[in-house]
Design a protein around this motif. Sequence first.
Motif, PDB file in Angstrom:
ATOM      1  N   MET A   1       0.842  -1.199   0.000  1.00 48.00           N
ATOM      2  CA  MET A   1       0.000   0.000   0.000  1.00 48.00           C
ATOM      3  C   MET A   1       0.881   1.255   0.000  1.00 48.00           C
ATOM      4  O   MET A   1       1.859   1.325   0.723  1.00 48.00           O
ATOM      5  N   THR A   2       0.481   2.211  -0.772  1.00 45.54           N
ATOM      6  CA  THR A   2       1.191   3.481  -0.765  1.00 45.54           C
ATOM      7  C   THR A   2       0.532   4.392   0.256  1.00 45.54           C
ATOM      8  O   THR A   2      -0.535   4.106   0.769  1.00 45.54           O
ATOM      9  N   ASP A   3       1.172   5.500   0.528  1.00 48.99           N
ATOM     10  CA  ASP A   3       0.625   6.436   1.503  1.00 48.99           C
ATOM     11  C   ASP A   3      -0.305   7.464   0.859  1.00 48.99           C
ATOM     12  O   ASP A   3      -0.741   8.393   1.524  1.00 48.99           O
ATOM     13  N   LYS A   4      -0.611   7.314  -0.405  1.00 46.50           N
ATOM     14  CA  LYS A   4      -1.477   8.274  -1.094  1.00 46.50           C
ATOM     15  C   LYS A   4      -2.918   7.782  -1.130  1.00 46.50           C
ATOM     16  O   LYS A   4      -3.460   7.426  -2.164  1.00 46.50           O
ATOM     17  N   LYS A   5      -3.551   7.767   0.055  1.00 42.27           N
ATOM     18  CA  LYS A   5      -4.948   7.349   0.151  1.00 42.27           C
ATOM     19  C   LYS A   5      -5.773   8.264  -0.755  1.00 42.27           C
ATOM     20  O   LYS A   5      -5.642   9.482  -0.706  1.00 42.27           O
ATOM     21  N   THR A   6      -6.617   7.664  -1.578  1.00 43.90           N
ATOM     22  CA  THR A   6      -7.318   8.408  -2.621  1.00 43.90           C
ATOM     23  C   THR A   6      -8.828   8.273  -2.504  1.00 43.90           C
ATOM     24  O   THR A   6      -9.350   7.187  -2.284  1.00 43.90           O
ATOM     25  N   LEU A   7      -9.499   9.402  -2.686  1.00 46.10           N
ATOM     26  CA  LEU A   7     -10.955   9.455  -2.770  1.00 46.10           C
ATOM     27  C   LEU A   7     -11.324   9.769  -4.209  1.00 46.10           C
ATOM     28  O   LEU A   7     -10.864  10.771  -4.767  1.00 46.10           O
ATOM     29  N   VAL A   8     -12.126   8.905  -4.821  1.00 43.11           N
ATOM     30  CA  VAL A   8     -12.622   9.135  -6.175  1.00 43.11           C
ATOM     31  C   VAL A   8     -14.031   9.722  -6.043  1.00 43.11           C
ATOM     32  O   VAL A   8     -14.953   9.041  -5.624  1.00 43.11           O
ATOM     33  N   MET A   9     -14.172  10.997  -6.368  1.00 44.40           N
ATOM     34  CA  MET A   9     -15.477  11.669  -6.323  1.00 44.40           C
ATOM     35  C   MET A   9     -16.148  11.491  -7.677  1.00 44.40           C
ATOM     36  O   MET A   9     -15.594  11.879  -8.706  1.00 44.40           O
ATOM     37  N   GLY A  10     -17.330  10.898  -7.665  1.00 42.42           N
ATOM     38  CA  GLY A  10     -18.024  10.592  -8.905  1.00 42.42           C
ATOM     39  C   GLY A  10     -17.765   9.158  -9.321  1.00 42.42           C
ATOM     40  O   GLY A  10     -17.886   8.804 -10.493  1.00 42.42           O
ATOM     41  N   ALA A  11     -17.419   8.323  -8.345  1.00 41.22           N
ATOM     42  CA  ALA A  11     -17.118   6.917  -8.622  1.00 41.22           C
ATOM     43  C   ALA A  11     -18.364   6.200  -9.138  1.00 41.22           C
ATOM     44  O   ALA A  11     -19.476   6.480  -8.711  1.00 41.22           O
ATOM     45  N   SER A  12     -18.148   5.283 -10.064  1.00 39.84           N
ATOM     46  CA  SER A  12     -19.250   4.543 -10.663  1.00 39.84           C
ATOM     47  C   SER A  12     -18.939   3.047 -10.674  1.00 39.84           C
ATOM     48  O   SER A  12     -17.778   2.651 -10.796  1.00 39.84           O
ATOM     49  N   LEU A  13     -19.978   2.252 -10.558  1.00 40.91           N
ATOM     50  CA  LEU A  13     -19.844   0.795 -10.665  1.00 40.91           C
ATOM     51  C   LEU A  13     -20.099   0.325 -12.098  1.00 40.91           C
ATOM     52  O   LEU A  13     -20.143  -0.871 -12.355  1.00 40.91           O
ATOM     53  N   LYS A  14     -20.253   1.266 -13.023  1.00 38.55           N
ATOM     54  CA  LYS A  14     -20.491   0.941 -14.431  1.00 38.55           C
ATOM     55  C   LYS A  14     -19.146   0.824 -15.160  1.00 38.55           C
ATOM     56  O   LYS A  14     -18.399   1.801 -15.248  1.00 38.55           O
ATOM     57  N   PRO A  15     -18.847  -0.351 -15.702  1.00 37.72           N
ATOM     58  CA  PRO A  15     -17.542  -0.588 -16.328  1.00 37.72           C
ATOM     59  C   PRO A  15     -17.179   0.374 -17.460  1.00 37.72           C
ATOM     60  O   PRO A  15     -15.998   0.556 -17.742  1.00 37.72           O
ATOM     61  N   ARG A  16     -18.132   1.000 -18.091  1.00 36.22           N
ATOM     62  CA  ARG A  16     -17.800   1.895 -19.207  1.00 36.22           C
ATOM     63  C   ARG A  16     -17.382   3.297 -18.744  1.00 36.22           C
ATOM     64  O   ARG A  16     -17.000   4.138 -19.563  1.00 36.22           O
ATOM     65  N   ARG A  17     -17.434   3.553 -17.466  1.00 39.75           N
ATOM     66  CA  ARG A  17     -17.082   4.876 -16.930  1.00 39.75           C
ATOM     67  C   ARG A  17     -15.588   4.966 -16.600  1.00 39.75           C
ATOM     68  O   ARG A  17     -14.994   4.020 -16.096  1.00 39.75           O
ATOM     69  N   TYR A  18     -15.010   6.144 -16.854  1.00 39.95           N
ATOM     70  CA  TYR A  18     -13.596   6.345 -16.527  1.00 39.95           C
ATOM     71  C   TYR A  18     -13.361   6.260 -15.025  1.00 39.95           C
ATOM     72  O   TYR A  18     -12.314   5.787 -14.587  1.00 39.95           O
ATOM     73  N   SER A  19     -14.326   6.694 -14.220  1.00 34.93           N
ATOM     74  CA  SER A  19     -14.146   6.608 -12.767  1.00 34.93           C
ATOM     75  C   SER A  19     -14.059   5.148 -12.314  1.00 34.93           C
ATOM     76  O   SER A  19     -13.346   4.825 -11.361  1.00 34.93           O
ATOM     77  N   TYR A  20     -14.761   4.266 -12.982  1.00 33.13           N
ATOM     78  CA  TYR A  20     -14.685   2.826 -12.700  1.00 33.13           C
ATOM     79  C   TYR A  20     -13.258   2.335 -12.959  1.00 33.13           C
ATOM     80  O   TYR A  20     -12.656   1.655 -12.123  1.00 33.13           O
ATOM     81  N   LEU A  21     -12.720   2.703 -14.121  1.00 36.73           N
ATOM     82  CA  LEU A  21     -11.348   2.305 -14.457  1.00 36.73           C
ATOM     83  C   LEU A  21     -10.355   2.895 -13.471  1.00 36.73           C
ATOM     84  O   LEU A  21      -9.392   2.227 -13.080  1.00 36.73           O
ATOM     85  N   ALA A  22     -10.588   4.131 -13.054  1.00 31.95           N
ATOM     86  CA  ALA A  22      -9.671   4.778 -12.111  1.00 31.95           C
ATOM     87  C   ALA A  22      -9.647   4.026 -10.786  1.00 31.95           C
ATOM     88  O   ALA A  22      -8.564   3.752 -10.242  1.00 31.95           O
ATOM     89  N   VAL A  23     -10.806   3.677 -10.261  1.00 29.08           N
ATOM     90  CA  VAL A  23     -10.850   2.932  -8.998  1.00 29.08           C
ATOM     91  C   VAL A  23     -10.100   1.606  -9.150  1.00 29.08           C
ATOM     92  O   VAL A  23      -9.248   1.259  -8.324  1.00 29.08           O
ATOM     93  N   LYS A  24     -10.394   0.865 -10.212  1.00 32.82           N
ATOM     94  CA  LYS A  24      -9.732  -0.430 -10.435  1.00 32.82           C
ATOM     95  C   LYS A  24      -8.215  -0.273 -10.511  1.00 32.82           C
ATOM     96  O   LYS A  24      -7.470  -1.014  -9.867  1.00 32.82           O
ATOM     97  N   ARG A  25      -7.767   0.698 -11.279  1.00 34.13           N
ATOM     98  CA  ARG A  25      -6.320   0.859 -11.478  1.00 34.13           C
ATOM     99  C   ARG A  25      -5.630   1.398 -10.231  1.00 34.13           C
ATOM    100  O   ARG A  25      -4.489   1.027  -9.954  1.00 34.13           O
ATOM    101  N   LEU A  26      -6.301   2.275  -9.496  1.00 34.87           N
ATOM    102  CA  LEU A  26      -5.721   2.746  -8.233  1.00 34.87           C
ATOM    103  C   LEU A  26      -5.506   1.566  -7.282  1.00 34.87           C
ATOM    104  O   LEU A  26      -4.419   1.393  -6.730  1.00 34.87           O
TER     105      LEU A  26
END
Length: 124
Positions: free
Chosen positions: A1-26
């Motif tokens: 784990m890194t020390d850069k705890k991240t909050l994704v505002m506008g997170a989505s559970l829909k796979p076609r959304r960029y926020s979905y990809l961001a959560v997965k990749r983070l």
Amino acid sequence: MTDKKTLVMGASLKPRRYSYLAVKRLVNNGFETVGFGRVGGTLESAKITSNLEEIKRIQDIHTITLYLNKNNQEPYYEFIQNLLPKRVIFNPGTENPEFEAELREAGIEAIQACTLVMLAAGTY
């Protein structure tokens, strides 16, 4: 784990959304990640919640990455500032010069960048 705890505002559970990809990749890159979105659930090991009170209880959020357009950010200005993140990333389509200036005045780094590109380039 890194020390850069991240909050994704506008997170989505829909796979076609960029926020979905961001959560997965983070998460897959070792970042402790939590999401705030319209619909709660779990994505990888990240909890997505629609309850701001849950987010307020999280300590030491380093980065907030925005997936809310300018108009949808406004109700959260004070909330975001009160979390005292080290930085806020304005992803493409979320640019907001007024809020960015407010954050900088409060001593918070505000950058226009793409979380997905930053992760891929190793600059997150």
